[in-house]
Design a protein around this motif. Structure first.
Motif, PDB file in Angstrom:
ATOM      1  N   HIS A  14       0.839  -1.207   0.000  1.00 42.19           N
ATOM      2  CA  HIS A  14       0.000   0.000   0.000  1.00 42.19           C
ATOM      3  C   HIS A  14       0.871   1.253   0.000  1.00 42.19           C
ATOM      4  CE1 HIS A  14      -4.058  -1.605   0.378  1.00 42.19           C
ATOM      5  NE2 HIS A  14      -3.621  -2.494   1.240  1.00 42.19           N
ATOM      6  N   ALA A  15       1.903   1.272   0.832  1.00 36.51           N
ATOM      7  CA  ALA A  15       2.776   2.449   0.913  1.00 36.51           C
ATOM      8  C   ALA A  15       3.505   2.675  -0.405  1.00 36.51           C
ATOM      9  CB  ALA A  15       3.777   2.267   2.058  1.00 36.51           C
ATOM     10  N   PHE A  16       4.042   1.592  -1.004  1.00 32.14           N
ATOM     11  CA  PHE A  16       4.758   1.721  -2.275  1.00 32.14           C
ATOM     12  C   PHE A  16       3.817   2.235  -3.360  1.00 32.14           C
ATOM     13  CE2 PHE A  16       6.395   0.326  -6.322  1.00 32.14           C
ATOM     14  CZ  PHE A  16       7.767   0.524  -6.214  1.00 32.14           C
ATOM     15  N   THR A  17       2.596   1.691  -3.412  1.00 34.23           N
ATOM     16  CA  THR A  17       1.626   2.121  -4.423  1.00 34.23           C
ATOM     17  C   THR A  17       1.254   3.586  -4.243  1.00 34.23           C
ATOM     18  OG1 THR A  17       0.756  -0.132  -4.439  1.00 34.23           O
ATOM     19  CG2 THR A  17      -0.592   1.575  -5.467  1.00 34.23           C
ATOM     20  N   ALA A  18       1.159   4.043  -2.988  1.00 30.72           N
ATOM     21  CA  ALA A  18       0.817   5.448  -2.738  1.00 30.72           C
ATOM     22  C   ALA A  18       1.929   6.372  -3.201  1.00 30.72           C
ATOM     23  CB  ALA A  18       0.527   5.665  -1.258  1.00 30.72           C
ATOM     24  N   LEU A  19       3.188   5.929  -3.083  1.00 30.04           N
ATOM     25  CA  LEU A  19       4.316   6.751  -3.545  1.00 30.04           C
ATOM     26  C   LEU A  19       4.410   6.791  -5.064  1.00 30.04           C
ATOM     27  CD1 LEU A  19       7.064   5.636  -0.999  1.00 30.04           C
ATOM     28  CD2 LEU A  19       5.718   7.740  -0.970  1.00 30.04           C
ATOM     29  N   ASP A  20       3.744   5.841  -5.731  1.00 32.50           N
ATOM     30  CA  ASP A  20       3.732   5.824  -7.202  1.00 32.50           C
ATOM     31  C   ASP A  20       2.720   6.853  -7.696  1.00 32.50           C
ATOM     32  OD1 ASP A  20       3.829   5.258  -9.866  1.00 32.50           O
ATOM     33  OD2 ASP A  20       2.862   3.308  -9.725  1.00 32.50           O
ATOM     34  N   GLN A  21       3.174   8.098  -7.850  1.00 33.62           N
ATOM     35  CA  GLN A  21       2.263   9.212  -8.135  1.00 33.62           C
ATOM     36  C   GLN A  21       1.606   9.096  -9.509  1.00 33.62           C
ATOM     37  OE1 GLN A  21       1.407  11.448  -5.939  1.00 33.62           O
ATOM     38  NE2 GLN A  21       2.847  10.825  -4.356  1.00 33.62           N
ATOM     39  N   ASP A  22       2.357   8.700 -10.527  1.00 33.10           N
ATOM     40  CA  ASP A  22       1.841   8.678 -11.890  1.00 33.10           C
ATOM     41  C   ASP A  22       1.380   7.289 -12.336  1.00 33.10           C
ATOM     42  OD1 ASP A  22       4.290   7.535 -11.869  1.00 33.10           O
ATOM     43  OD2 ASP A  22       5.151   8.737 -13.490  1.00 33.10           O
ATOM     44  N   HIS A  23       1.219   6.347 -11.386  1.00 33.44           N
ATOM     45  CA  HIS A  23       0.705   4.998 -11.674  1.00 33.44           C
ATOM     46  C   HIS A  23       1.550   4.287 -12.731  1.00 33.44           C
ATOM     47  CE1 HIS A  23      -2.855   6.035  -9.330  1.00 33.44           C
ATOM     48  NE2 HIS A  23      -2.945   7.143 -10.044  1.00 33.44           N
ATOM     49  N   SER A  24       2.855   4.489 -12.688  1.00 31.27           N
ATOM     50  CA  SER A  24       3.752   3.841 -13.643  1.00 31.27           C
ATOM     51  C   SER A  24       4.339   2.556 -13.090  1.00 31.27           C
ATOM     52  CB  SER A  24       4.882   4.801 -14.018  1.00 31.27           C
ATOM     53  OG  SER A  24       5.674   5.118 -12.880  1.00 31.27           O
ATOM     54  N   GLY A  25       4.066   2.257 -11.819  1.00 37.38           N
ATOM     55  CA  GLY A  25       4.654   1.080 -11.196  1.00 37.38           C
ATOM     56  C   GLY A  25       6.060   1.310 -10.692  1.00 37.38           C
ATOM     57  N   LYS A  26       6.485   2.586 -10.654  1.00 37.04           N
ATOM     58  CA  LYS A  26       7.833   2.912 -10.205  1.00 37.04           C
ATOM     59  C   LYS A  26       7.802   4.072  -9.216  1.00 37.04           C
ATOM     60  CE  LYS A  26      10.176   1.310 -14.385  1.00 37.04           C
ATOM     61  NZ  LYS A  26      11.134   1.656 -15.466  1.00 37.04           N
ATOM     62  N   VAL A  27       8.820   4.101  -8.327  1.00 39.32           N
ATOM     63  CA  VAL A  27       8.937   5.133  -7.298  1.00 39.32           C
ATOM     64  C   VAL A  27      10.371   5.648  -7.326  1.00 39.32           C
ATOM     65  CG1 VAL A  27       8.772   5.622  -4.824  1.00 39.32           C
ATOM     66  CG2 VAL A  27       7.161   4.035  -5.885  1.00 39.32           C
ATOM     67  N   CYS A  94       2.465   2.919   7.472  1.00 34.36           N
ATOM     68  CA  CYS A  94       2.076   2.638   6.077  1.00 34.36           C
ATOM     69  C   CYS A  94       0.739   3.295   5.733  1.00 34.36           C
ATOM     70  CB  CYS A  94       2.003   1.130   5.857  1.00 34.36           C
ATOM     71  SG  CYS A  94       3.584   0.284   6.059  1.00 34.36           S
ATOM     72  N   TRP A  95      -0.193   3.286   6.713  1.00 32.74           N
ATOM     73  CA  TRP A  95      -1.499   3.928   6.507  1.00 32.74           C
ATOM     74  C   TRP A  95      -1.328   5.426   6.251  1.00 32.74           C
ATOM     75  CZ3 TRP A  95      -6.722   3.622   5.989  1.00 32.74           C
ATOM     76  CH2 TRP A  95      -7.490   4.678   6.442  1.00 32.74           C
ATOM     77  N   THR A  96      -0.449   6.078   6.977  1.00 37.61           N
ATOM     78  CA  THR A  96      -0.237   7.521   6.817  1.00 37.61           C
ATOM     79  C   THR A  96       0.230   7.856   5.413  1.00 37.61           C
ATOM     80  OG1 THR A  96       0.338   7.675   9.157  1.00 37.61           O
ATOM     81  CG2 THR A  96       0.978   9.525   7.756  1.00 37.61           C
ATOM     82  N   LEU A  97       1.033   6.977   4.804  1.00 34.72           N
ATOM     83  CA  LEU A  97       1.549   7.239   3.468  1.00 34.72           C
ATOM     84  C   LEU A  97       0.481   7.119   2.389  1.00 34.72           C
ATOM     85  CD1 LEU A  97       4.987   5.382   3.594  1.00 34.72           C
ATOM     86  CD2 LEU A  97       4.583   7.833   3.661  1.00 34.72           C
ATOM     87  N   CYS A  98      -0.544   6.285   2.623  1.00 36.36           N
ATOM     88  CA  CYS A  98      -1.502   6.010   1.551  1.00 36.36           C
ATOM     89  C   CYS A  98      -2.897   6.558   1.790  1.00 36.36           C
ATOM     90  CB  CYS A  98      -1.589   4.498   1.302  1.00 36.36           C
ATOM     91  SG  CYS A  98      -2.188   3.551   2.729  1.00 36.36           S
ATOM     92  N   VAL A  99      -3.222   7.026   3.007  1.00 34.16           N
ATOM     93  CA  VAL A  99      -4.619   7.385   3.288  1.00 34.16           C
ATOM     94  C   VAL A  99      -5.052   8.627   2.514  1.00 34.16           C
ATOM     95  CG1 VAL A  99      -3.890   8.680   5.340  1.00 34.16           C
ATOM     96  CG2 VAL A  99      -6.259   7.916   5.119  1.00 34.16           C
ATOM     97  N   LYS A 100      -4.205   9.664   2.461  1.00 34.78           N
ATOM     98  CA  LYS A 100      -4.633  10.905   1.815  1.00 34.78           C
ATOM     99  C   LYS A 100      -4.883  10.721   0.330  1.00 34.78           C
ATOM    100  CE  LYS A 100      -2.454  14.064   5.103  1.00 34.78           C
ATOM    101  NZ  LYS A 100      -1.485  15.176   5.276  1.00 34.78           N
ATOM    102  N   LYS A 101      -4.117   9.837  -0.289  1.00 32.89           N
ATOM    103  CA  LYS A 101      -4.252   9.643  -1.718  1.00 32.89           C
ATOM    104  C   LYS A 101      -5.475   8.801  -2.077  1.00 32.89           C
ATOM    105  CE  LYS A 101      -1.780   7.790  -5.714  1.00 32.89           C
ATOM    106  NZ  LYS A 101      -0.548   7.105  -6.191  1.00 32.89           N
TER     107      LYS A 101
END
Length: 549
Positions: A14-27, A94-101
């Motif tokens: 979840h955290a990694f996916t939230a950091l992927d801003q442009d949905h490219s599968g990369k951070v 991990c929740w903090t990284l993904c909740v806002k998005k």
């Protein structure tokens, strides 16, 4: 360790996916370094920045995919994790990284804290495949648990109706869709926010914190032998007791193992509903509030000790594993059935292809027979066509020879025309150069004339301004002249009127005055009627009057 690693990976995903801003599968690597440092902190793993830099040792600062980050995550973090960290703190990071998005902006019946607990429950119940989803069976299980915790009745028909509208293409819900499903109150109608929150907390305690039972009971002290109310929490291998249910002030633990036992005690010392928990080095006397609670606690503790003897996981984890194995078995059976259906379909298609091949062979044979019968006629027709073609070929050759001669004539004509065109082009180039020079000369003269015209216009403008100034001065002078003239005429009119009156009176009455020593003028008025000055004045007025007329 494998199960713990799988559970940790879900929250990290979840955290990694939230950091992927442009949905490219990369951070980006900088974000992954921060994430790694935070994971080491909450998981109580020694952070090795040298290993992290070595993993990202190339100069490329570009993003890294999840697959590229997994070797470092497994080797330097997850393989070093011990069961000594705060799971709630880890999940909250991990929740903090993904909740806002990801959390829906629509108003929900539950608070953000309740949404966090639902998110953690989702990670526990979700399938071990990515992207993470929770299947309909687990959704039904969770909704039933929440309904029972709220004291309501499970409405199977309502859930079946919901499953009909379920999107088959997704096979399940994401964590955020599950939060929205619970938060919109569809399966908790008539329940207030506090009741729903308490139900979520109870299910969270059971599924995530492994709380098998909890509640207030009286405990007898070991030193003072006094009875004190405590909040007891039963987990798979321990009973903890606190001052109150907020779990802030912990008073002690009762460590359970396969050698412990629980026994019912008769009432004594004014205390009722007593039971005893015997451990290796201590014995704990506890008083429940009523007989039902006493029996429930005895049964719960006895079941916990029995599971420890068998080495089995907690009931909810074992039930979850059984459900997953059942789904896996059903999926395997379904895949086997699909495989058999495909084999039958392939066999059927093979038979159909064989029949189609036989039919095509028969059709080809019939076509060959018909073809052979018409080949002779076609051969004779072909001979006649060849003869005609030979004659036409002779004619075509003659036409080609004539065309070649015509082409040669045209080519010579084109060469001559090209030569003439080249000569004309050279002549035109010469004329063009002369024309350009003439145009340049004309442009220079035109520019000179334009400059002279501008200068003359400026001089004319200045002369016009001077003329306007003179005209203005002339008008002013004329106006002054007219004013003076009017004043003079008015003065003249007044003087003439006065003199006429005087003359009139003088004609009637003649004053006798002493005579002048100068010679007297004789007029029709008589001698000495006018002086010489008066006569000049009268003559002047007469001339002006005549001029005016």
């Amino acid at each position: 360790m494998g199960s713990l690693k799988d559970e940790l990976l879900k929250a990290i995903w979840h955290a990694f996916t939230a950091l992927d801003q442009d949905h490219s599968g990369k951070v980006s690597k900088s974000q992954l370094k921060v994430l790694s440092h935070n994971l080491c902190t909450v998981l109580k793993v020694p952070h090795d920045p040298v290993a992290l830099e070595e993993h990202f040792r190339d100069d490329d600062e570009g993003p890294v995919s999840n697959q590229g980050y997994m070797p470092y995550l497994n080797r330097f973090i997850l393989e070093k994790v011990q069961d000594n960290f705060d799971k709630i703190e880890f999940n909250r990071m991990c929740w903090t990284l993904c909740v806002k998005k990801n959390l829906t902006k629509n108003p929900l019946l539950i608070t953000e804290e309740d949404a966090f607990k639902v998110w953690v429950i989702f990670n526990f119940l979700s399938e071990d495949k990515y992207p993470l989803i929770i299947v309909s069976e687990e959704i039904e299980y969770l909704l039933k648990k929440l309904t029972e915790a709220m004291g309501g009745g499970w409405q199977q028909e309502q859930f079946e109706h919901y499953k009909i509208n379920f999107d088959d293409s997704k096979n399940g819900l994401s964590a955020w869709e599950l939060i929205e499903l619970i938060g919109n109150g569809q399966f908790s109608k008539g329940m207030d926010r506090q009741t729903v929150s308490m139900a979520i907390n109870e299910v969270f305690n059971e599924l995530i914190l492994d709380v098998l039972k909890q509640g207030y009971m009286m405990k007898k002290g070991h030193r003072r032998k006094n009875w004190t109310e405590r909040w007891f929490v039963l987990k798979p291998n321990i009973i903890s007791y606190y001052v109150s249910e907020d779990l802030k002030d912990k008073k002690g633990d009762i460590l359970l193992d396969e050698n412990c036992c629980v026994e019912s005690l008769p009432d004594k010392d004014g205390k009722k509903c007593l039971f005893l928990v015997k451990c290796f080095d201590k014995t704990f006397e506890i008083s429940a509030s009523d007989k039902k609670k006493k029996q429930e606690w005895i049964q719960a503790i006895h079941s916990t000790i029995h599971l420890l003897k068998l080495g089995s996981p907690p009931p909810h984890k074992e039930a979850r594993q059984r459900r997953k194995e059942l789904r896996k078995k059903q999926l395997a059976e379904q895949e086997e059935l699909e495989r058999q259906m495909k084999e039958l379909q392939v066999a059927n298609e093979s038979k159909q292809q064989e029949l189609e091949a036989v039919r095509k062979i028969r059709q080809q044979m019939e076509e060959q027979v018909a073809q052979k019968s018409s080949e002779l006629e076609q051969y004779l027709q072909r001979v006649r066509e060849l003869e005609d073609m030979y004659l036409k070929l002779q004619e075509a050759l003659e036409d080609e020879r004539q065309a070649r001669q015509d082409e040669e004539t045209v080519r010579k004509l084109q060469a001559r025309l090209l030569e003439e065109e080249s000569s004309k082009r050279a002549e035109l180039e010469k004329w063009h150069l002369e024309q350009q020079q003439a145009i340049q000369t004309t442009e220079a003269e035109k520019q000179e004339l334009e400059n002279q015209r501008v200068l003359k216009e400026q001089a004319l403008q200045e002369a016009m301004e001077q003329l306007e100034q003179l005209e203005l001065e002339r008008k002013q002078a004329l106006e002054q002249y007219e004013e003076v003239k009017k004043k003079l005429e008015m003065a003249t009119d007044k003087t003439k009127s006065w003199k006429d009156k005087v003359a009139h009176h003088e004609g009637l009455i003649r004053l006798i005055e002493p005579g002048s020593k100068n010679p007297h003028l004789i007029t029709n008025w008589g001698p000495a009627a006018f002086t010489e000055a008066e006569l000049e004045e009268r003559e002047k007025n007469w001339k002006e009057k005549k001029t005016t007329e």
